[in-house]
Design a protein around this motif. Structure first.
Motif, PDB file in Angstrom:
ATOM      1  N   GLN A 164     -29.713  44.536  20.897  1.00 46.65           N
ATOM      2  CA  GLN A 164     -30.841  43.803  20.329  1.00 46.65           C
ATOM      3  C   GLN A 164     -30.281  42.889  19.251  1.00 46.65           C
ATOM      4  O   GLN A 164     -29.670  43.350  18.291  1.00 46.65           O
ATOM      5  CB  GLN A 164     -31.876  44.770  19.746  1.00 46.65           C
ATOM      6  N   CYS A 178     -34.086  42.233  14.533  1.00 45.11           N
ATOM      7  CA  CYS A 178     -35.372  42.924  14.456  1.00 45.11           C
ATOM      8  C   CYS A 178     -36.111  42.396  13.228  1.00 45.11           C
ATOM      9  O   CYS A 178     -36.139  43.034  12.173  1.00 45.11           O
ATOM     10  CB  CYS A 178     -35.171  44.442  14.356  1.00 45.11           C
ATOM     11  N   GLY A 196     -38.660  41.990  10.687  1.00 51.27           N
ATOM     12  CA  GLY A 196     -39.670  42.973  10.328  1.00 51.27           C
ATOM     13  C   GLY A 196     -41.085  42.449  10.446  1.00 51.27           C
ATOM     14  O   GLY A 196     -41.382  41.322  10.066  1.00 51.27           O
ATOM     15  N   ASP A 197     -41.941  43.279  10.998  1.00 56.37           N
ATOM     16  CA  ASP A 197     -43.367  42.965  11.072  1.00 56.37           C
ATOM     17  C   ASP A 197     -44.031  43.565   9.838  1.00 56.37           C
ATOM     18  O   ASP A 197     -44.296  44.768   9.783  1.00 56.37           O
ATOM     19  CB  ASP A 197     -43.974  43.549  12.352  1.00 56.37           C
ATOM     20  N   SER A 251     -41.050  47.955  11.794  1.00 54.82           N
ATOM     21  CA  SER A 251     -41.036  47.746  13.230  1.00 54.82           C
ATOM     22  C   SER A 251     -40.748  46.282  13.505  1.00 54.82           C
ATOM     23  O   SER A 251     -40.986  45.412  12.655  1.00 54.82           O
ATOM     24  CB  SER A 251     -42.392  48.131  13.834  1.00 54.82           C
ATOM     25  N   CYS A 252     -40.226  46.003  14.687  1.00 50.66           N
ATOM     26  CA  CYS A 252     -39.818  44.635  15.007  1.00 50.66           C
ATOM     27  C   CYS A 252     -41.016  43.753  15.332  1.00 50.66           C
ATOM     28  O   CYS A 252     -41.947  44.162  16.032  1.00 50.66           O
ATOM     29  CB  CYS A 252     -38.880  44.637  16.206  1.00 50.66           C
ATOM     30  N   LYS A 253     -40.951  42.544  14.830  1.00 51.69           N
ATOM     31  CA  LYS A 253     -41.918  41.523  15.185  1.00 51.69           C
ATOM     32  C   LYS A 253     -41.683  41.133  16.651  1.00 51.69           C
ATOM     33  O   LYS A 253     -40.543  41.119  17.121  1.00 51.69           O
ATOM     34  CB  LYS A 253     -41.703  40.309  14.268  1.00 51.69           C
ATOM     35  N   ASN A 274     -34.252  42.781   8.016  1.00 51.42           N
ATOM     36  CA  ASN A 274     -34.653  44.108   8.474  1.00 51.42           C
ATOM     37  C   ASN A 274     -33.710  44.606   9.576  1.00 51.42           C
ATOM     38  O   ASN A 274     -33.490  43.933  10.573  1.00 51.42           O
ATOM     39  CB  ASN A 274     -36.086  44.043   9.018  1.00 51.42           C
ATOM     40  N   GLY A 275     -33.093  45.755   9.348  1.00 50.73           N
ATOM     41  CA  GLY A 275     -32.209  46.342  10.356  1.00 50.73           C
ATOM     42  C   GLY A 275     -30.803  45.785  10.388  1.00 50.73           C
ATOM     43  O   GLY A 275     -29.968  46.263  11.167  1.00 50.73           O
TER      44      GLY A 275
END
Length: 210
Positions: free
Chosen positions: A21, A24, A26-27, A38-40, A81-82
């Motif tokens: 991936q 990611c 962030g959402d 969690s991923c957008k 994020n991530g």
């Protein structure tokens, strides 16, 4: 035999491809969890998600510590994020200080851009202090979780940029943790070896009660 090997390699390739991936973003509409946001949805990601323009402006240093930190952590810059990194801007007015503090979630790397900053940290094994006055272009690293500080040691404003090995490194400032809460004064006295008058004075300055 050849067919068996082909089948095994096909499974390995398929599983590794599924795990890849690129990012990611962030959402922020969803809760933050132990693994981050969690991923957008990729269909909603644009190039603007990967750009943060908030570090070009000086922070407001008209406060108790005469310092300002402008973060580009996951909540402000969801693209990190991530990814295991983030950045922040540090502005220190004359006599400004970032008091003794720690980042439980990541190591820190500071580069001085303007002015001079006295910075250091304390090891957890033997309480040895490592500190030095840094000038423009100097870089210092602060290991994860260790107490450290930064002080403007010059007669002009200082500017530094700070990177972290986490999109959300966390922050705990020791003085505020001890004197900016409602822990009873008696307990603070016993755990810090300070007298009642000094504890109450610090609580009054830092907003604590009790």
């Amino acid at each position: 035999m050849i067919l068996s090997l082909f089948f095994i390699f096909s499974l390995i390739f398929a599983s590794s491809s599924a795990a890849v991936q690129d990012f990611c973003v962030g959402d922020l509409a969803l809760p933050y969890g132990p693994a981050g946001y969690s991923c957008k949805s990729p269909s909603k990601v644009t190039v603007d998600d990967f750009v943060f323009s908030g570090l070009g402006k000086a922070g407001n240093t008209s406060n108790l510590i005469k310092a300002a930190v402008t973060p580009a952590f996951a909540p402000q810059f969801p693209a990190v994020n991530g990814l295991g990194l983030s950045i922040a801007r540090l502005d220190l007015a004359v006599e400004g200080v970032v008091p003794m503090h720690s980042h439980p979630g990541g190591s820190e790397l500071l580069i001085v851009v303007q002015g001079c900053i006295c910075a250091g940290f304390i090891s957890s094994s033997d309480n040895k202090v490592y500190y030095k006055t840094l000038y423009s272009g100097d870089t210092m690293v602060f290991p994860q979780g260790l107490l450290h500080f930064q002080i403007n040691s010059g007669n002009t404003a200082a500017l530094a940029f700070v990177t972290f090995s986490s999109p959300s490194p966390g922050l705990q400032i020791t003085a505020f943790a001890l004197f900016g809460n409602n822990l009873p004064t008696e307990l603070v006295e016993r755990t810090t070896f300070l007298d009642e008058a000094e504890v109450k004075k610090l609580k009054a300055v830092l907003g604590g009660t009790g």
